[in-house]
Design a protein around this motif. Structure first.
Motif, mmCIF file in Angstrom:
data_model
loop_
_atom_site.group_PDB
_atom_site.id
_atom_site.type_symbol
_atom_site.label_atom_id
_atom_site.label_comp_id
_atom_site.label_asym_id
_atom_site.label_seq_id
_atom_site.Cartn_x
_atom_site.Cartn_y
_atom_site.Cartn_z
ATOM 1 N N PRO A 51 -21.280 -6.072 0.371
ATOM 2 C CA PRO A 51 -21.644 -7.490 0.472
ATOM 3 C C PRO A 51 -20.517 -8.324 1.075
ATOM 4 O O PRO A 51 -19.346 -7.969 0.971
ATOM 5 N N ASN A 52 -20.911 -9.437 1.699
ATOM 6 C CA ASN A 52 -19.966 -10.383 2.297
ATOM 7 C C ASN A 52 -19.031 -9.701 3.291
ATOM 8 O O ASN A 52 -17.838 -9.983 3.332
ATOM 9 N N LYS A 54 -18.751 -8.113 7.447
ATOM 10 C CA LYS A 54 -19.379 -8.046 8.765
ATOM 11 C C LYS A 54 -19.019 -6.744 9.471
ATOM 12 O O LYS A 54 -19.288 -6.588 10.658
ATOM 13 N N ARG A 68 -29.312 -5.527 8.992
ATOM 14 C CA ARG A 68 -28.988 -6.865 8.454
ATOM 15 C C ARG A 68 -30.255 -7.607 8.045
ATOM 16 O O ARG A 68 -30.202 -8.485 7.169
ATOM 17 N N PRO A 72 -29.163 -8.837 4.339
ATOM 18 C CA PRO A 72 -28.338 -9.837 5.044
ATOM 19 C C PRO A 72 -26.940 -9.935 4.425
ATOM 20 O O PRO A 72 -26.760 -9.653 3.238
ATOM 21 N N ASP A 73 -25.990 -10.342 5.241
ATOM 22 C CA ASP A 73 -24.609 -10.582 4.784
ATOM 23 C C ASP A 73 -23.961 -9.327 4.198
ATOM 24 O O ASP A 73 -23.214 -9.389 3.211
ATOM 25 N N HIS A 74 -24.276 -8.181 4.744
ATOM 26 C CA HIS A 74 -23.651 -6.932 4.310
ATOM 27 C C HIS A 74 -23.030 -6.213 5.509
ATOM 28 O O HIS A 74 -23.515 -6.338 6.641
#
Lengths: 161, 176
Positions: A51-52, A54, A68, A72-74
């Protein structure tokens, strides 16, 4: 002394040979077709999703947008991937590099409902942790989501076609 | 000094067999960790299933009764050598000994098998069947009551079929 010509084989023998050849020629394509329809290309892979982040594994760069959309955001890192044409009863396994392993076994290539039946199992140190049978349409993916204590997740993807 | 409790240590403790009661480090960890609490619950259910389905152990009285029947059969055979028609007197004397030795070996093998049974050698987990529809993307998770399938809505993942085909194409290439 001239060698006498070889006599023709009897009619019955020629007929049997012709019938045998016809049976082989007619049956071979069907056997090949049956073999192709009773086996499936099964794909199994493990991806660590952080997580969090890019950070994308370069091997997964071409499918990063798809991943994604799923999470998302992983960030994503490929751990292992296996793909093989399986017959019913055959299986492939992925080493998830944390002492656990995932296995996908083809149970039934295509039932009357058009779905492929696969058995998915997860083991930790050889000890069964989870097992389920999944009936999935071809050309689709399903995932097993396994959270890690550090907040990351092991996404195990399985698909067949 | 005890080992620091974390999810890994907790899982090892749970899989190793019965654990300490309330107030232990493991109990404290389970109270604050839903994942380990779920594992503990599944482990307990497996223990209960195993206790209900495990084979009967050869207990002392049962073993004594088996020996008594074996002795009676051997004594009976020894009293009627002419019926057994052994080829010679030496073989007739050794057969009961061989039979006892074979019985001891069989009993020993049964006992060794029971003794060697690992605490984690348990029945396979019960399996369910998850049905996936055309175009569905399913995320399977392990819930306390068994496998749980979270069906992600089509609107959440546009063109999920195309997504799957793209991913399958790439992963097949990576795998081969």
């Amino acid at each position: 002394m001239p060698i006498p010509p070889r006599p023709d084989p009897p009619v019955a023998r020629r007929t049997a040979l012709a019938l045998g050849l016809a049976w082989v020629v007619a049956g071979l394509p069907r056997a090949v077709a049956q073999d192709a329809s009773s086996s499936m290309q099964v794909t199994l892979f493990g991806v660590v999703a952080t997580p969090n982040s890019k950070v994308i594994d370069p091997k997964l760069a071409s499918i990063a947008p798809q991943l994604r959309r799923l999470l998302p955001d992983h960030g994503f890192r490929l751990v292992d991937a296996r793909s093989k044409r399986l017959r019913p009863g055959d299986a492939i396994a992925c080493d998830l590099k944390d002492g656990s392993a995932a296995e996908a076994q083809l149970i039934q290539p295509a039932a009357a409902d058009g779905k492929i039946r696969l058995r998915f199992a997860l083991t930790q140190g050889g000890v069964p942790q989870f097992a389920t049978v999944v009936a999935t349409p071809p050309n689709q993916l399903f995932f097993y989501d396994r959270p890690h204590p550090d907040g990351s997740r092991m996404l195990i993807g399985i698909g067949a076609r | 000094m005890g080992v620091a409790m974390n999810c890994r240590v907790a899982a090892e403790s749970l899989l190793a067999g019965p654990h300490e009661g309330p107030g232990s480090a493991l109990a404290d960890h389970l109270a604050g960790c839903p994942a380990c609490a779920s594992l503990a619950e599944r482990s307990a259910r497996l223990d209960r299933a195993w206790a209900l389905t495990r084979p009967h152990e050869l207990t002392g009285p049962a073993l004594d009764a088996a020996w008594a029947r074996l002795d009676a059969a051997l004594d009976s055979a020894a009293r009627r050598p002419e019926v057994l028609a052994f080829p010679g007197p030496r073989l007739a004397r050794t057969m009961p000994i061989l039979a006892r030795a074979a019985a001891v070996l069989v009993a020993g093998a049964i006992g060794l098998g029971a003794w060697n049974r690992s605490p984690i050698d348990r029945p396979a987990l019960a399996e369910s069947v998850i049905e996936i529809g055309v175009g569905e993307t399913v995320l399977i998770r392990q819930a306390a009551e068994g496998p749980a399938a979270e069906r992600l809505a089509m609107a959440d993942i546009p063109d999920s079929v195309g997504l799957a085909v793209d991913v399958l194409n790439v992963i097949e290439t990576l795998a081969n």
